[in-house]
Design an enzyme around this catalytic site. Structure first.
Site, PDB file in Angstrom:
ATOM      1  N   ASP A 134      -2.889   0.632   7.897  1.00  0.00           N
ATOM      2  CA  ASP A 134      -1.593   1.270   7.611  1.00  0.00           C
ATOM      3  C   ASP A 134      -0.531   0.928   8.669  1.00  0.00           C
ATOM      4  O   ASP A 134       0.301   1.777   9.011  1.00  0.00           O
ATOM      5  CB  ASP A 134      -1.761   2.802   7.488  1.00  0.00           C
ATOM      6  CG  ASP A 134      -2.762   3.184   6.408  1.00  0.00           C
ATOM      7  OD1 ASP A 134      -2.758   2.535   5.348  1.00  0.00           O
ATOM      8  OD2 ASP A 134      -3.547   4.115   6.614  1.00  0.00           O
ATOM      9  N   SER A 189       4.850   6.716   2.515  1.00  0.00           N
ATOM     10  CA  SER A 189       5.374   5.401   2.897  1.00  0.00           C
ATOM     11  C   SER A 189       4.766   4.337   1.995  1.00  0.00           C
ATOM     12  O   SER A 189       3.580   4.390   1.695  1.00  0.00           O
ATOM     13  CB  SER A 189       4.955   5.046   4.331  1.00  0.00           C
ATOM     14  OG  SER A 189       5.224   6.097   5.233  1.00  0.00           O
ATOM     15  N   ASN A 214       0.853  -1.191   0.000  1.00  0.00           N
ATOM     16  CA  ASN A 214       0.000   0.000   0.000  1.00  0.00           C
ATOM     17  C   ASN A 214       0.888   1.240   0.000  1.00  0.00           C
ATOM     18  O   ASN A 214       1.978   1.234   0.570  1.00  0.00           O
ATOM     19  CB  ASN A 214      -0.876  -0.009   1.258  1.00  0.00           C
ATOM     20  CG  ASN A 214      -1.826   1.176   1.312  1.00  0.00           C
ATOM     21  OD1 ASN A 214      -2.445   1.533   0.307  1.00  0.00           O
ATOM     22  ND2 ASN A 214      -1.934   1.801   2.472  1.00  0.00           N
ATOM     23  N   HIS A 251       0.908   5.173   1.226  1.00  0.00           N
ATOM     24  CA  HIS A 251       0.176   6.036   2.161  1.00  0.00           C
ATOM     25  C   HIS A 251       0.837   7.416   2.200  1.00  0.00           C
ATOM     26  O   HIS A 251       2.069   7.512   2.294  1.00  0.00           O
ATOM     27  CB  HIS A 251       0.196   5.404   3.564  1.00  0.00           C
ATOM     28  CG  HIS A 251      -0.577   6.209   4.557  1.00  0.00           C
ATOM     29  ND1 HIS A 251      -1.954   6.226   4.574  1.00  0.00           N
ATOM     30  CD2 HIS A 251      -0.170   7.060   5.537  1.00  0.00           C
ATOM     31  CE1 HIS A 251      -2.361   7.046   5.525  1.00  0.00           C
ATOM     32  NE2 HIS A 251      -1.309   7.566   6.122  1.00  0.00           N
TER      33      HIS A 251
HETATM   34  C1  GRF Z   1      -2.539   8.843  -2.766  1.00  0.00           C
HETATM   35  O1  GRF Z   1      -2.241   9.991  -2.025  1.00  0.00           O
HETATM   36  C2  GRF Z   1      -2.219   7.596  -1.975  1.00  0.00           C
HETATM   37  O2  GRF Z   1      -1.121   7.737  -1.141  1.00  0.00           O
HETATM   38  C3  GRF Z   1      -3.477   7.411  -1.159  1.00  0.00           C
HETATM   39  O3  GRF Z   1      -4.526   7.758  -2.022  1.00  0.00           O
HETATM   40  C4  GRF Z   1      -4.038   8.686  -3.003  1.00  0.00           C
HETATM   41  C5  GRF Z   1      -4.349   8.095  -4.336  1.00  0.00           C
HETATM   42  O4  GRF Z   1      -4.008   8.962  -5.404  1.00  0.00           O
HETATM   43  N1  GRF Z   1      -3.570   6.064  -0.643  1.00  0.00           N
HETATM   44  P1  GRF Z   1      -4.012   8.417  -6.884  1.00  0.00           P
HETATM   45  O5  GRF Z   1      -5.400   7.773  -7.111  1.00  0.00           O
HETATM   46  O6  GRF Z   1      -2.929   7.398  -7.027  1.00  0.00           O
HETATM   47  O7  GRF Z   1      -3.812   9.601  -7.761  1.00  0.00           O
END
Ligand code: GRF
Length: 200
Positions: free
Chosen positions: A145, A136, A107, A109
């Protein structure tokens, strides 16, 4: 070549970063499928442009969460992927799914974990008043997370940052570390010892 599947719920810019890295040859792996819970996710268009098959599991069309999760588990198994990448996938995965793919789900984050897990990580960082935040990539366990951290990048928080400006700056770093972490996984270079991930 090893394959991974991506799960995304929205815009899909991190998914795009993976597509671009594969095109540039910096990510020698194959994206087998995009799975999304949102029929209007922009990520679907990105997949179609890149010739990546898409499965839409419209969350709203299932009677309850458990029915959705069962369908998701079946789809994930059917991909035959070595790795699943959550790239803006906005749901918490069931324990059953996490346990079906141990240490095989990543994932991204938008905060320096373990600070600011969960939703609105950039807002949490601003409200807390930290001077540094970041992003991260971690392995998914059954918490929110909380899994072992693979890569992180720092981003300065400026005095006049808004949630959007901070999110944009963090996103640039996300687009760097996500393909890098997927590459490390695909090359078999991650050695997980308890909470610590050693990169060989
Ligand atoms: C990103 O900020 C990611 O870290 C979080 O959700 C957002 C997704 O953005 N989990 P995208 O859809 O990849 O543009």
């Amino acid at each position: 070549m090893k394959g991974f599947a991506v799960m995304a719920s929205g815009r899909g810019s991190n998914f795009q970063a993976l597509i671009d890295a594969m095109k540039e040859g910096t990510l020698p792996a194959c994206c087998l499928r995009l799975i999304t819970d949102n029929p209007s996710a922009y990520a679907i268009e990105r997949a179609e442009k890149a010739g990546i098959p898409v499965t839409v599991l419209d969350y709203a069309s299932y009677p309850d969460r458990s029915a959705y999760e069962q369908a998701l588990l079946r789809e994930m198994r059917a991909t035959g992927a070595d790795l699943f990448v959550l790239a803006g996938y906005m749901r918490i995965l069931d324990r059953e799914i996490v346990e079906a793919f141990p240490r095989r789900i990543l994932n991204i984050h938008p905060a320096l974990l373990p600070s600011f897990p969960g939703l609105h990580a950039q807002r949490q960082a601003l409200e807390h008043g930290v001077r540094v935040s970041g992003c991260s990539v971690h392995l998914v366990d059954s918490g929110t997370d909380t899994g072992p951290i693979i890569l992180q990048r720092c981003v300065r928080v400026e005095q006049d940052d808004t949630e959007e400006s901070l999110a944009d700056r963090i996103l640039e770093e996300e687009h760097r570390i996500l393909p890098e972490a997927v590459r490390l996984f695909m090359e078999g270079r991650l050695n997980v010892q308890g909470r610590r991930v050693r990169i060989r």
